[in-house]
Design a protein around this motif. Structure first.
Motif, PDB file in Angstrom:
ATOM      1  N   PRO A 365       0.827  -1.209   0.000  1.00  0.00           N
ATOM      2  CA  PRO A 365       0.000   0.000   0.000  1.00  0.00           C
ATOM      3  C   PRO A 365       0.861   1.258   0.000  1.00  0.00           C
ATOM      4  O   PRO A 365       1.990   1.261   0.509  1.00  0.00           O
ATOM      5  CB  PRO A 365      -0.805  -0.122   1.294  1.00  0.00           C
ATOM      6  N   VAL A 366       0.341   2.315  -0.590  1.00  0.00           N
ATOM      7  CA  VAL A 366       1.011   3.616  -0.576  1.00  0.00           C
ATOM      8  C   VAL A 366       0.549   4.377   0.662  1.00  0.00           C
ATOM      9  O   VAL A 366      -0.651   4.467   0.931  1.00  0.00           O
ATOM     10  CB  VAL A 366       0.684   4.410  -1.853  1.00  0.00           C
ATOM     11  N   ALA A 367       1.489   4.906   1.418  1.00  0.00           N
ATOM     12  CA  ALA A 367       1.157   5.620   2.654  1.00  0.00           C
ATOM     13  C   ALA A 367       0.232   6.801   2.353  1.00  0.00           C
ATOM     14  O   ALA A 367       0.411   7.486   1.335  1.00  0.00           O
ATOM     15  CB  ALA A 367       2.430   6.106   3.338  1.00  0.00           C
ATOM     16  N   PRO A 368      -0.760   7.058   3.213  1.00  0.00           N
ATOM     17  CA  PRO A 368      -1.697   8.161   2.970  1.00  0.00           C
ATOM     18  C   PRO A 368      -1.012   9.505   2.753  1.00  0.00           C
ATOM     19  O   PRO A 368      -1.435  10.281   1.887  1.00  0.00           O
ATOM     20  CB  PRO A 368      -2.566   8.172   4.231  1.00  0.00           C
ATOM     21  N   GLU A 369       0.053   9.775   3.527  1.00  0.00           N
ATOM     22  CA  GLU A 369       0.714  11.066   3.355  1.00  0.00           C
ATOM     23  C   GLU A 369       1.404  11.163   1.992  1.00  0.00           C
ATOM     24  O   GLU A 369       1.489  12.244   1.391  1.00  0.00           O
ATOM     25  CB  GLU A 369       1.731  11.306   4.482  1.00  0.00           C
ATOM     26  N   VAL A 370       1.871  10.018   1.461  1.00  0.00           N
ATOM     27  CA  VAL A 370       2.475  10.011   0.129  1.00  0.00           C
ATOM     28  C   VAL A 370       1.398  10.245  -0.935  1.00  0.00           C
ATOM     29  O   VAL A 370       1.597  11.003  -1.896  1.00  0.00           O
ATOM     30  CB  VAL A 370       3.222   8.679  -0.132  1.00  0.00           C
ATOM     31  N   SER A 371       0.260   9.604  -0.767  1.00  0.00           N
ATOM     32  CA  SER A 371      -0.859   9.819  -1.699  1.00  0.00           C
ATOM     33  C   SER A 371      -1.289  11.277  -1.707  1.00  0.00           C
ATOM     34  O   SER A 371      -1.584  11.848  -2.772  1.00  0.00           O
ATOM     35  CB  SER A 371      -2.040   8.927  -1.323  1.00  0.00           C
ATOM     36  N   ASP A 372      -1.335  11.898  -0.526  1.00  0.00           N
ATOM     37  CA  ASP A 372      -1.717  13.309  -0.438  1.00  0.00           C
ATOM     38  C   ASP A 372      -0.762  14.187  -1.238  1.00  0.00           C
ATOM     39  O   ASP A 372      -1.184  15.084  -1.979  1.00  0.00           O
ATOM     40  CB  ASP A 372      -1.728  13.765   1.024  1.00  0.00           C
ATOM     41  N   ILE A 373       0.533  13.927  -1.089  1.00  0.00           N
ATOM     42  CA  ILE A 373       1.543  14.728  -1.793  1.00  0.00           C
ATOM     43  C   ILE A 373       1.438  14.496  -3.306  1.00  0.00           C
ATOM     44  O   ILE A 373       1.494  15.452  -4.100  1.00  0.00           O
ATOM     45  CB  ILE A 373       2.960  14.388  -1.283  1.00  0.00           C
TER      46      ILE A 373
END
Length: 456
Positions: A365-373
């Motif tokens: 999974p891609v970390a939520p903070e990475v997805s946000d960026i």
């Protein structure tokens, strides 16, 4: 008992005043345009039976909530709407995509009046009848020929099929709405004719997979105006293009036969606009999504499309943060967007939907903070592309359909802009502008998403 009407009954001027007030139903419509069409059909049946629509839940005999169940965020919105209705009214009827998973709803709201899945219009109406019996007045014609529409008068969504045969790993729509079920071409065209006769100037063609239209019917013919019309994407688009209004294609899966429709756009038969949800550009991610993975070939096709129809506008949606997406693959997506020059692009941050195959792919999974960026970078990147594309329109004279009129100004859209999701044209005018007018506007200034000009 004398069953013959008396003379007083025949001549009474107070018949309408004495008629019992029609029950009122409150309605909440959530989700995509396809769900909006379902809402229009339910409301059409309500009005045909004499029900009125309430402005508030408290004033209603019952509340209908048409839910969305695609993403967790959409489910949360649906549950909030159900909760608000339940708090204000004891008779709540739930339908729509989230209704396919009644356990999740009943866990929070065990005393609902009824729950059904999408397109189950008959059970919704039965639940309404149980909550409040329909009035009966054969003297009133309660339903216009074109049915009830929740959109402004000058445009309407035209749903050509239900369900989907694709099995994209991030999507549960086939579980909620089933496999592809196309409408006969004649039925669609008759509905389109009624809409145009009622003043609609723009038809927005929608379905879950628009370019797959007719596959389940084996492209069979049906009679329209005493001539056969095939249930096929190209044939339907050609027929709609003869109605004299704007025809806009949404949710087009890029099958090879889509190329044929570009010719109709070049000829001015339908709008030079394609809404294709590409979803990503990395071959690895596309394979994991079970989407077409030949991005280089897709660039070649886009180039050929624009050679045939230079005014073509491409709109698309993408998913960032899909499981397994690396920084390298995300940069590949940004580069592809630059090469493809997608005119209108939107993005979703990936959400793990319960029941979706993507949950079982074993990808990191891609970390939520990475997805946000990545989401923020994606939108900034696309904004720059959009600004450059729109700047090319300055000095041009474009056809614009007016969404909001005024004495000396208005707001509308070009052929490259769908309502609610794309840009706007801010118009100044020496004459009044009316909703639904199609005017020529000289573009004088462009922003990142909107245009500014003068009606000529």
């Amino acid at each position: 008992m004398n069953s013959k009407p008396t003379s007083a009954a025949r001549s009474s001027p107070t018949r309408l005043a004495d008629t019992p007030r029609a029950p009122k139903i409150s309605f909440v419509s959530l989700g995509c345009p396809k769900a909006l069409v379902d809402s229009e059909r339910i409301i059409g049946r309500l009005r045909a039976e004499g029900y009125e629509l309430a402005n508030t839940h408290q004033d209603a005999a019952a509340v209908i909530v048409n839910t969305c169940g695609f993403l967790d965020s959409a489910k949360a919105e649906s549950l909030a709407a159900i909760g608000a209705a339940a708090a204000e009214n004891g008779k709540v009827i739930v339908t729509g995509c989230m209704g396919s998973e009644p356990e999740a709803i009943l866990e929070k709201f065990p005393k609902l009046r009824w729950i059904s899945g999408p397109q189950d219009f008959n059970s919704v109406m039965r639940a309404v009848h149980e909550a409040a019996a329909p009035p009966h007045d054969p003297f009133l014609d309660l339903l216009p020929p074109q049915g009830i529409k929740l959109t402004p008068r000058h445009y309407a969504y035209l749903k050509i099929s239900e369900g989907c045969n694709n099995r994209c790993t991030f999507c549960i729509i086939p579980k909620l709405r089933g496999d592809l079920v196309s409408r006969p071409a004649a039925d669609i065209l008759r509905e389109a004719e009624k809409l145009v006769a009622a003043g609609v100037k723009e038809l927005l063609v929608i379905s879950q997979d628009t370019s797959a239209y007719g596959f389940d019917l084996k492209y069979s013919e049906s009679l329209f105006d005493e001539r056969p019309v095939r249930a096929k994407f190209f044939d339907l688009a050609r027929e709609l293009g003869q109605l004299g209004v704007w025809v806009r294609l949404h949710y087009v899966y890029p099958y090879p036969h889509v190329d044929e429709v570009i010719e109709l756009m070049a000829e001015g038969k339908i709008l030079p606009y394609l809404d294709i949800p590409f979803q990503h550009a990395s071959p690895k991610i596309l394979r994991a999504m079970k989407r077409p993975g030949g991005t280089e070939k897709m660039l070649e096709r886009i180039s050929k499309w624009r050679a045939v129809c230079p005014d073509l506008t491409l709109r698309s949606t993408f998913i960032v943060g899909f499981p397994g997406e690396t920084e390298e693959e995300f940069k590949l997506l940004l580069d592809w967007l630059q090469d493809a020059k997608i005119d209108r692009a939107g993005a979703f941050k990936y959400e793990p939907v319960r029941g979706a195959a993507a949950n079982d792919l074993g990808l990191s999974p891609v970390a939520p903070e990475v997805s946000d960026i990545r989401y923020k970078r994606f939108m900034e990147h696309c904004q720059k592309i959009s600004a450059r594309k729109l700047k090319e329109k300055t000095g041009k004279r474009l056809a614009v359909i007016v969404d909001h009129g005024g004495a000396r100004s208005g707001q509308g859209r070009t052929t490259g802009d769908a309502p609610e999701i794309d840009g706007k044209v801010h118009i100044v005018s020496r004459r009044p502008l009316r909703q639904g007018d199609i005017v020529t506007v000289k573009i004088e200034r462009a922003g990142a998403y909107d245009l500014h000009g003068t009606a000529i």
